[in-house]
Design a protein around this motif. Structure first.
Motif, PDB file in Angstrom:
ATOM      1  N   ALA A 176       0.840  -1.196   0.000  1.00  0.00           N
ATOM      2  CA  ALA A 176       0.000   0.000   0.000  1.00  0.00           C
ATOM      3  C   ALA A 176       0.878   1.251   0.000  1.00  0.00           C
ATOM      4  CB  ALA A 176      -0.905   0.005   1.222  1.00  0.00           C
ATOM      5  N   ASP A 177       0.483   2.261  -0.762  1.00  0.00           N
ATOM      6  CA  ASP A 177       1.288   3.468  -0.848  1.00  0.00           C
ATOM      7  C   ASP A 177       0.578   4.629  -0.164  1.00  0.00           C
ATOM      8  OD1 ASP A 177      -0.748   4.162  -2.531  1.00  0.00           O
ATOM      9  OD2 ASP A 177       0.440   4.104  -4.365  1.00  0.00           O
ATOM     10  N   HIS A 178       1.093   5.835  -0.409  1.00  0.00           N
ATOM     11  CA  HIS A 178       0.581   7.014   0.288  1.00  0.00           C
ATOM     12  C   HIS A 178      -0.839   7.382  -0.139  1.00  0.00           C
ATOM     13  CE1 HIS A 178       2.015   8.530  -3.558  1.00  0.00           C
ATOM     14  NE2 HIS A 178       1.223   9.555  -3.388  1.00  0.00           N
ATOM     15  N   ARG A 179      -1.329   6.836  -1.230  1.00  0.00           N
ATOM     16  CA  ARG A 179      -2.687   7.162  -1.678  1.00  0.00           C
ATOM     17  C   ARG A 179      -3.753   6.424  -0.875  1.00  0.00           C
ATOM     18  NH1 ARG A 179       0.555   6.346  -5.981  1.00  0.00           N
ATOM     19  NH2 ARG A 179       0.915   8.106  -7.391  1.00  0.00           N
ATOM     20  N   GLY A 180      -3.377   5.404  -0.142  1.00  0.00           N
ATOM     21  CA  GLY A 180      -4.317   4.669   0.690  1.00  0.00           C
ATOM     22  C   GLY A 180      -5.133   3.656  -0.102  1.00  0.00           C
ATOM     23  N   SER A 181      -5.899   2.850   0.649  1.00  0.00           N
ATOM     24  CA  SER A 181      -6.714   1.808   0.025  1.00  0.00           C
ATOM     25  C   SER A 181      -7.985   1.596   0.845  1.00  0.00           C
ATOM     26  CB  SER A 181      -5.919   0.496  -0.057  1.00  0.00           C
ATOM     27  OG  SER A 181      -6.750  -0.571  -0.451  1.00  0.00           O
ATOM     28  N   TRP A 182      -9.072   1.316   0.126  1.00  0.00           N
ATOM     29  CA  TRP A 182     -10.325   1.052   0.828  1.00  0.00           C
ATOM     30  C   TRP A 182     -10.261  -0.240   1.638  1.00  0.00           C
ATOM     31  CZ3 TRP A 182     -13.557   4.871   1.398  1.00  0.00           C
ATOM     32  CH2 TRP A 182     -13.621   5.876   0.438  1.00  0.00           C
ATOM     33  N   ARG A 183      -9.311  -1.104   1.338  1.00  0.00           N
ATOM     34  CA  ARG A 183      -9.175  -2.332   2.118  1.00  0.00           C
ATOM     35  C   ARG A 183      -8.849  -2.041   3.593  1.00  0.00           C
ATOM     36  NH1 ARG A 183      -5.533  -6.393  -1.645  1.00  0.00           N
ATOM     37  NH2 ARG A 183      -7.017  -6.614  -3.377  1.00  0.00           N
ATOM     38  N   ALA A 184      -8.286  -0.853   3.820  1.00  0.00           N
ATOM     39  CA  ALA A 184      -7.927  -0.512   5.198  1.00  0.00           C
ATOM     40  C   ALA A 184      -9.151  -0.423   6.112  1.00  0.00           C
ATOM     41  CB  ALA A 184      -7.167   0.819   5.221  1.00  0.00           C
ATOM     42  N   LEU A 185     -10.350  -0.279   5.522  1.00  0.00           N
ATOM     43  CA  LEU A 185     -11.555  -0.270   6.354  1.00  0.00           C
ATOM     44  C   LEU A 185     -11.686  -1.562   7.152  1.00  0.00           C
ATOM     45  CD1 LEU A 185     -14.217   1.356   3.978  1.00  0.00           C
ATOM     46  CD2 LEU A 185     -13.333   2.298   6.131  1.00  0.00           C
ATOM     47  N   GLY A 186     -11.120  -2.651   6.627  1.00  0.00           N
ATOM     48  CA  GLY A 186     -11.214  -3.947   7.298  1.00  0.00           C
ATOM     49  C   GLY A 186     -10.604  -3.948   8.680  1.00  0.00           C
ATOM     50  N   HIS A 187      -9.569  -3.131   8.919  1.00  0.00           N
ATOM     51  CA  HIS A 187      -8.996  -3.078  10.274  1.00  0.00           C
ATOM     52  C   HIS A 187      -9.264  -1.745  10.975  1.00  0.00           C
ATOM     53  CE1 HIS A 187      -5.699  -1.174   7.953  1.00  0.00           C
ATOM     54  NE2 HIS A 187      -5.393  -0.545   9.100  1.00  0.00           N
ATOM     55  N   LEU A 188      -9.519  -0.684  10.187  1.00  0.00           N
ATOM     56  CA  LEU A 188      -9.772   0.609  10.826  1.00  0.00           C
ATOM     57  C   LEU A 188     -11.142   0.653  11.499  1.00  0.00           C
ATOM     58  CD1 LEU A 188      -8.307   3.147   8.240  1.00  0.00           C
ATOM     59  CD2 LEU A 188      -7.378   2.519  10.469  1.00  0.00           C
ATOM     60  N   LEU A 189     -12.157   0.072  10.853  1.00  0.00           N
ATOM     61  CA  LEU A 189     -13.509   0.120  11.431  1.00  0.00           C
ATOM     62  C   LEU A 189     -13.565  -0.612  12.781  1.00  0.00           C
ATOM     63  CD1 LEU A 189     -16.371   1.123  11.069  1.00  0.00           C
ATOM     64  CD2 LEU A 189     -16.884  -0.957   9.757  1.00  0.00           C
ATOM     65  N   PRO A 190     -13.022  -1.849  12.895  1.00  0.00           N
ATOM     66  CA  PRO A 190     -13.005  -2.488  14.215  1.00  0.00           C
ATOM     67  C   PRO A 190     -12.180  -1.703  15.239  1.00  0.00           C
ATOM     68  CG  PRO A 190     -12.633  -4.116  12.502  1.00  0.00           C
ATOM     69  CD  PRO A 190     -12.557  -2.784  11.840  1.00  0.00           C
ATOM     70  N   ALA A 191     -11.084  -1.105  14.774  1.00  0.00           N
ATOM     71  CA  ALA A 191     -10.252  -0.337  15.703  1.00  0.00           C
ATOM     72  C   ALA A 191     -11.004   0.880  16.238  1.00  0.00           C
ATOM     73  CB  ALA A 191      -8.969   0.105  14.999  1.00  0.00           C
ATOM     74  N   VAL A 192     -11.741   1.577  15.357  1.00  0.00           N
ATOM     75  CA  VAL A 192     -12.516   2.746  15.781  1.00  0.00           C
ATOM     76  C   VAL A 192     -13.635   2.322  16.737  1.00  0.00           C
ATOM     77  CG1 VAL A 192     -14.087   4.569  14.993  1.00  0.00           C
ATOM     78  CG2 VAL A 192     -11.940   4.133  13.766  1.00  0.00           C
ATOM     79  N   LEU A 193     -14.280   1.193  16.450  1.00  0.00           N
ATOM     80  CA  LEU A 193     -15.344   0.707  17.339  1.00  0.00           C
ATOM     81  C   LEU A 193     -14.782   0.345  18.712  1.00  0.00           C
ATOM     82  CD1 LEU A 193     -17.420  -1.499  14.862  1.00  0.00           C
ATOM     83  CD2 LEU A 193     -18.013   0.766  15.775  1.00  0.00           C
TER      84      LEU A 193
END
Length: 423
Positions: free
Chosen positions: A70-87
């Motif tokens: 993954a580069d500096h532009r980011g990826s929607w796949r990151a929702l897979g770990h960011l959403l649980p982390a935010v919850l």
């Protein structure tokens, strides 16, 4: 050769990635140290479990994202770990208001890991949760509870946008560098190919103008020797054989000479008339089987002294090639080479009474290698070539070059019109 690979990530992007991780982990540690000792045992265990879950989910997801490149532009796949982390963080906020500190780390995490649009939406969500959670604990919405998370979000947004802009600029320069490397390698390959082609052409010309013509002379001498032997004239036959041996020795010297471009001219110091006379002596040694070839020199001594060595050497090779054409193709009884000066130019005319050539067709005719070589040599000396010929009426070839110094080697800007070149 493929272009050398350039790094796809800069130290700036890699440093930001690690700073985001370290910041989030440090904030989690700060919250744990500030609150775990003040909470009841059940709440402390619950908070500790939520913090461990947050760090674990985030770390595993970040590790997978790094593995995918993954580069500096980011990826929607990151929702897979960011959403649980935010919850998990929101649940921590329900247990202690100090969990608001973690929002600053999550601001950077969502902006860095998601595409820009998704990162901004995530930033708004994290800020709203932080403001709402703090307000719930305070029972009101204090200014500090709004300003703090909002300023943190704006700082994170400014930093990430600056880094992304810098990375875009670096990526563009990287692409330009790759293109430049590829262009340089293509140019180097083209230059190598051109140098090889030029060297092949040089060797082919030297072979045609020296070794090939000497071989023709040897063949004619051997034919003359056989004719003399058949007629019982052994002394004449032996003379032809001796001349053939001398010509073979000359061929050997010529072969060694043209392999080395800087080889010394064996006729250096000879005048132009002497050079051309020597060529005729070498090319037409057997009068009974070859045309009568003669040289007429109409140059005065003063003009002859002005002729540069390179021009003299070039005209020598030109005459050798033209006489080779006459001996091989013209079936002529007589050929005359005339050297003169006209309007500041050296003029070499080679005229034979042989079979001649048909006029050139409107579509053009294929030229033989000999005439192409002669034309190229004349152009390299700053001059040109013209031909007059018709079937059964012989051929006249005129070479015109400046008397003064020729242009630098490789300059082939001819000055005369060329017509009827076929041999």
């Amino acid at each position: 050769m493929p272009a050398r690979a350039l790094p796809s990530r800069t130290p700036y992007a890699l440093a930001l990635r690690w700073l985001v991780h370290v910041l989030l982990y440090l904030l989690v540690v700060v919250v744990a140290l500030r609150t775990l000792g003040d909470l009841p045992s059940a709440s402390a265990l619950a908070l500790l479990a939520l913090l461990v879950l947050l760090v674990s989910v985030y770390s595993i997801g970040a590790r997978r994202a790094a593995g995918r490149g993954a580069d500096h532009r980011g990826s929607w796949r990151a929702l897979g770990h960011l959403l649980p982390a935010v919850l998990a963080w929101a649940a921590c906020l329900a247990l202690t208001p100090d969990a608001t500190w973690i929002a600053f780390g999550l601001d950077f995490a969502v902006l860095y890991a998601l595409p820009l649009a998704g990162g901004i939406v995530g930033l708004v969500v994290v800020t709203a949760i932080a403001v709402g959670g703090f307000a719930a604990w305070q029972g009101a919405l204090p200014v500090a509870g709004v300003v703090g998370p909002v300023i943190g979000a704006l700082v994170a947004l400014a930093v990430v946008l600056a880094v992304r802009a810098l990375q875009e600029e670096i990526d563009e320069r990287t692409r330009l560098a790759r293109d430049l490397l590829a262009a340089q390698e293509d140019l180097a390959r083209t230059q190598r190919d051109a140098a090889r082609a030029e060297e092949r052409t040089r060797i082919a010309r030297e072979l045609h103008d020296t070794v090939a013509q000497s071989a023709l002379s040897i063949q004619m001498l051997l034919d003359a020797s056989r004719t003399s032997l058949e007629a019982g004239d052994s002394p004449t036959a032996l003379g032809h054989l001796g001349e053939a041996r001398r010509t073979a020795a000359l061929t050997s010297r010529q072969t060694r000479s043209f392999v080395d471009q800087d080889a010394t001219d064996e006729r250096e110091g000879m005048g132009l008339e002497e050079r051309l006379s020597a060529v005729i002596a070498e090319m037409a040694p057997a009068a009974e089987v070859s045309p009568d070839v003669s040289l007429r020199c109409e140059l005065d001594p003063g003009t002859s002294a002005l002729v540069p060595a390179r021009t003299a050497s070039g005209l020598e090779r030109i005459l050798r090639s033209l006489l080779g054409n006459v001996l091989q193709h013209a079936d002529a009884a007589r050929a005359v080479a005339t050297l003169s000066a006209q309007d500041g130019d050296l003029v070499l005319d080679v005229v034979d009474d042989g079979v001649g050539m048909a006029p050139e067709s409107p579509e053009g005719a294929a030229e033989g290698f000999g005439l192409r070589t002669v034309r190229a040599r004349a152009r390299a000396l700053g001059g040109g070539m013209a031909i007059e010929s018709s079937p059964g009426r012989g051929t006249a070839v005129q070479i015109r070059v400046p008397i003064g110094a020729p242009p630098p080697a490789g300059d082939e800007n001819g000055t005369m019109s060329e017509e009827g070149e076929r041999r």
